[in-house]
Design a protein around this motif. Sequence first.
Motif: not given
Length: 163
Positions: A58, A65, A74
């Motif tokens: 990310d 992720q 996450d």
Amino acid sequence: MHPYDTIVSRDVDAFPLGEFLDYPRLMSVDWREEEPRMLSAFFTATGLPADGTTLEMDDRTSYYQLVRGSDRVDVPWGDEVSAQHSMLVALQRVFGASHSIRYLNHGCADTASFVVETNEDWRRLESANPHVRWFFTPIERLPDVFKSDIDELVRVGETYGGA
């Protein structure tokens, strides 16, 4: 003989560690382990196909992720949580409906060891052998395995195991 059948007491010194070191559902995770290797080890331990499960960076957060279908979890890390623990928790969130990741509590100091079984297998194993709960603590019950004091991990394991 199945490795779980060799657990005959709560005595940590009598735990059949050698039986589990070769167990195909064991995942050994070093405090420096990288998330992609952990994902691969998870699929090896479970025998599940990777089918569209990936790790994506990310760019906004600079964290991975864990992506499977429409699920995006996450995998943060920092002062409060290690990337390794975060990855294990993400795997548990994504695959928890069918599998449980358990920490091999009471005695693996250098590298953390985890065993992944189906939820049904854990129920069966705990029913057949009351000592299983003493040595295998679900990851979601634990503080960060890699940043916590070993005494705290043992305490949580003993609480789960019914001390």
